[in-house]
Write an enzyme that holds these catalytic residues in place. Structure first.
Site, short mmCIF file in Angstrom:
data_model
loop_
_atom_site.label_atom_id
_atom_site.label_comp_id
_atom_site.label_asym_id
_atom_site.label_seq_id
_atom_site.Cartn_x
_atom_site.Cartn_y
_atom_site.Cartn_z
CB VAL A 51 -0.84 -0.11 1.23
CG1 VAL A 51 -1.78 1.30 1.26
CG2 VAL A 51 -1.60 -1.22 1.36
CB SER A 52 1.06 4.18 0.52
OG SER A 52 1.45 5.67 0.68
CB SER A 53 6.06 3.92 0.52
OG SER A 53 7.25 3.94 0.08
#
Ligand SMILES: *[C@@H]1O[C@H](CO)[C@@H](O)[C@H](O)[C@H]1NC(C)=O
Length: 323
Positions: free
Chosen positions: A139-141
Site C-alpha cells: 500500500v502507498s510507498s
C-alpha cells in the site's frame, strides 16, 4: 518511534494473538543489501511443499511490524502455507522506500529493491520455495515498491498487486539520480508526471536492458479521491503496464462494484494480465482487498491444478516458462 515499534516485534505473546508462528527478524547476512534494508519474515508452522513467497513492503511512516499486523496476509499464510517477507525501510527520516534512485530502478543495480531481491533469493534457497510463485503487494510507498520490483526484477516475480501507488519510475529523482535514495517526487505525487505509453515502456525496459523474458502480471487499485498520491497516477500506470505487456489500452472488460461498491474493475488483454481498479470517492487510505489479491495470485489454491497461468500455459510463446 521506530525503535519502539521494532521492540514490539519481539514480544511473543503479542504476535501469537495473530497466529501460531511469529514475525522473525533475520539478522544473519542474506546477500547483497547495499542500503541495509531490514529483513523480517513470517514462516507459518505448516508450509506447503515448495512454498510460494509473498513480499509485503510497508507504507511511509510504517515498518515491517505494522505491515505484518496491518493486513490478513500472515493469517492467510497460516491457512495456505506460504511465506511472507516484510522488508523494513532503512530510511529512518520517513520510512518511505527508495523508489527514486538509479540503483533501485535497475536490475541488480543496488538500492532498496536489491536488498529485497536478496531476501527473496535467500528465502527461496532456505525453504526450497517455488521460484515460479513469488509475489509482491503493498500500500502507498509499499505499492510504489511493488511497481519498482515488477520493473527491476521481472524475472523474479510472477505477479504484483499495488494499492494507491505510482508507476515504475514516476518517483525517480530528476537528473543524475544515482545514489539519490530518499527523494520525495512531489511532481509525481501531485499527478504532474505524464508520459506516453511508449515513453513509459522505455522507462521500464531501461531497468533491465536487453531483457526479453517473463513479465509479471499486475493489478493496481487507486481511489479517485486520493489526497496524497494523485489519482492521475492510475491512468499513467495503465499506460505504462499495458505498453510493457503489449496489451491494448482499451479494457477487454469493465465491471462495476467489484470488489466493493463504487469500485470499477477494468481488465486489459484476454487473460487478466493487467487489471486496474478505480475506487470512486476513496481517499489514500484505501482498504486492502486480500481476497482479490489472493485470487489474482492463485495463492488460495492447493494441489496440482493451481497456477496454470504461471507455468507457461498462457502466453507460453512470449513469456518464459517458470517451471
Ligand atoms: C552520477 O552520480 C554518480 C554519483 O555521484 C557519479 O559517480 C556518476 O559519474 C554520475 N553520472 C553522470 C552521468 O553524471
Amino acid at each position: 518511534m521506530a525503535t519502539l515499534r521494532r521492540a514490539v516485534t519481539y514480544i511473543p505473546w503479542l504476535v501469537s494473538v495473530i497466529s501460531g508462528a511469529s514475525l522473525q527478524r533475520i539478522a544473519e547476512p542474506f546477500g547483497y543489501n547495499p542500503t541495509k534494508v531490514g529483513f523480517y519474515i513470517y514462516v507459518p508452522d505448516a508450509l506447503v511443499p515448495h512454498p510460494p513467497v509473498l513480499v509485503d513492503p510497508h507504507w511511509c511512516h510504517g515498518d515491517a511490524n505494522a505491515a505484518f499486523r496491518g493486513s490478513q496476509f500472515a493469517t492467510l499464510a497460516d491457512k495456505y502455507g506460504f511465506i511472507v517477507i516484510y522488508p523494513d525501510s532503512p530510511n529512518t527520516a520517513d520510512k518511505c522506500w527508495d523508489v527514486s534512485s538509479r540503483e533501485t530502478l535497475t536490475h541488480n543495480g543496488g538500492g532498496d529493491s536489491l536488498g529485497i531481491a536478496s531476501m527473496v533469493r535467500w528465502t527461496l534457497d532456505k525453504y526450497g520455495g517455488d521460484k515460479g510463485r513469488v509475489f509482491a503487494t503493498g500500500v502507498s510507498s509499499g505499492a510504489m515498491m511493488t511497481n519498482v520490483l515488477m520493473g527491476s526484477y521481472p524475472d523474479m516475480f510472477a505477479a504484483g498487486s499495488a494499492f494507491a501507488g505510482v508507476p515504475f519510475g514516476c518517483f525517480a529523482a530528476p537528473g543524475n539520480n544515482s545514489g539519490v535514495y530518499g527523494y520525495w517526487n512531489d511532481a509525481c505525487a501531485t499527478g504532474k508526471v505524464s508520459h506516453t505509453a511508449e515513453e513509459w515502456k522505455a522507462i521500464v525496459e531501461a531497468a533491465y536492458p536487453g531483457y526479453s523474458g517473463w513479465r509479471p502480471k499486475l493489478q493496481i487499485f487507486h481511489g479517485t479521491a486520493d489526497e496524497v498520491l494523485s489519482y492521475n497516477n492510475y491512468n499513467e500506470a495503465v499506460k505504462e503496464w499495458t505498453a510493457v505487456l503489449g496489451l491494448s489500452t482499451t479494457p477487454s472488460s469493465v465491471t462495476e462494484d467489484t470488489p466493493a461498491k463504487g469500485w470499477t474493475k477494468s481488465v486489459y488483454g484476454p487473460d487478466s494480465w493487467f487489471e486496474a481498479y478505480s475506487a470512486a470517492g476513496v481517499p489514500h487510505n484505501i482498504q486492502v482487498q486480500e481476497d482479490t489479491v489472493m485470487k489474482f495470485f492463485d495463492l488460495a489454491c492447493k494441489g496440482d491444478g493451481c497456477f496454470k497461468w504461471g507455468k507457461g500455459g498462457l502466453h507460453s510463446k512470449c513469456r518464459r516458462s517458470r517451471n
